[in-house]
Design an enzyme around this catalytic site. Sequence first.
Site, short mmCIF file in Angstrom:
data_model
loop_
_atom_site.label_atom_id
_atom_site.label_comp_id
_atom_site.label_asym_id
_atom_site.label_seq_id
_atom_site.Cartn_x
_atom_site.Cartn_y
_atom_site.Cartn_z
N LYS A 1 0.81 -1.23 0.00
CA LYS A 1 0.00 0.00 0.00
C LYS A 1 0.84 1.27 0.00
O LYS A 1 0.56 2.19 -0.75
CB LYS A 1 -0.88 0.07 1.26
N ARG B 1 -9.85 1.64 9.01
CA ARG B 1 -9.54 0.23 9.24
C ARG B 1 -10.59 -0.44 10.11
O ARG B 1 -10.49 -1.65 10.35
CB ARG B 1 -8.20 0.13 9.96
N ARG C 1 11.10 -7.11 4.71
CA ARG C 1 11.11 -5.70 5.06
C ARG C 1 11.67 -5.51 6.48
O ARG C 1 12.36 -4.53 6.77
CB ARG C 1 9.69 -5.11 4.98
N ARG D 1 11.72 -2.30 11.32
CA ARG D 1 10.56 -1.77 12.04
C ARG D 1 10.26 -2.65 13.25
O ARG D 1 10.25 -3.87 13.13
CB ARG D 1 9.33 -1.76 11.11
N ARG E 1 -0.90 -8.86 13.12
CA ARG E 1 -1.42 -7.78 12.27
C ARG E 1 -2.32 -8.34 11.16
O ARG E 1 -3.31 -7.72 10.79
CB ARG E 1 -0.27 -6.96 11.68
P1 AMP Z 1 0.73 0.74 8.83
O1 AMP Z 1 2.03 1.38 8.57
O2 AMP Z 1 -0.39 1.30 8.03
O3 AMP Z 1 0.79 -0.77 8.71
O4 AMP Z 1 0.36 1.05 10.36
C1 AMP Z 1 1.22 0.66 11.41
C2 AMP Z 1 0.43 0.58 12.71
O5 AMP Z 1 -0.14 1.85 13.03
C3 AMP Z 1 -0.75 -0.39 12.70
O6 AMP Z 1 -0.37 -1.72 12.95
C4 AMP Z 1 -1.59 0.19 13.84
O7 AMP Z 1 -1.07 -0.14 15.11
C5 AMP Z 1 -1.41 1.68 13.62
N1 AMP Z 1 -2.44 2.21 12.70
C6 AMP Z 1 -2.25 2.73 11.47
N2 AMP Z 1 -3.41 3.12 10.92
C7 AMP Z 1 -4.38 2.82 11.83
C8 AMP Z 1 -5.79 2.95 11.84
N3 AMP Z 1 -6.47 3.45 10.79
N4 AMP Z 1 -6.45 2.54 12.96
C9 AMP Z 1 -5.81 2.05 14.02
N5 AMP Z 1 -4.47 1.86 14.06
C10 AMP Z 1 -3.76 2.24 12.97
#
Ligand code: AMP
Length: 191
Positions: free
Chosen positions: A13, A88, A127, A133, A144
Amino acid sequence: MRLILMGPPGAGKGTQAQFVADRFGVPAISTGDIFRANVSQGTALGLAAQRYMDSGEYVPDEITNKMVRIRIDEADAESGFLLDGYPRTLAQVDELDDMVASSGHRLDAVVVLTVDPEEIVARLLQRAQVEGRPDDTEDVIRRRQEVYAEQTEPLIEVYRTRGILIEVDGMGEVDDVTSRIFAALDVVQQS
Ligand code: AMP
């Protein structure tokens, strides 16, 4: 254009969001990136979000929604945006509807990247080695994926029912996936 890019963690994404945002001249707004920036700057928001992120859980809706509302109100998002990683949860869908409606607009399209779960875990482990990370350990990666399946997959049907869902094959070369997304969104833009 007001767009959402969805897909399970590791679907690519973030990479695609930047390409799509550039093509349509809108900012790519990634909630994950905003949370990570806050964590690294040690802000109150970062402190509140970090423990959820580190364990692969979602940050509570009230924290996330407030953050997105503030970001969407910024000047660069006035003529459109691409959301990467938001909404989400069903509660976030409602909140976003309210934000978009109150500005007198509507969502144009929701792009979902479909991928093979086996490939995803492999990509994320790779990654983890490259980027380091803290939420890319194997246990957290699996958690996740579970959280995505439980809380985010149901959103696909919500947007399908509204007639704005576009499913794009997210497998294969990055450039090929980008071309597929562009082709689908060009149709939306012209309609
Ligand atoms: P991402 O980089 O989009 O995978 O986001 C990393 C982490 O940030 C996720 O695993 C969540 O802990 C948090 N996060 C990101 N976007 C959201 C969202 N829309 N709602 C809740 N937690 C989020």
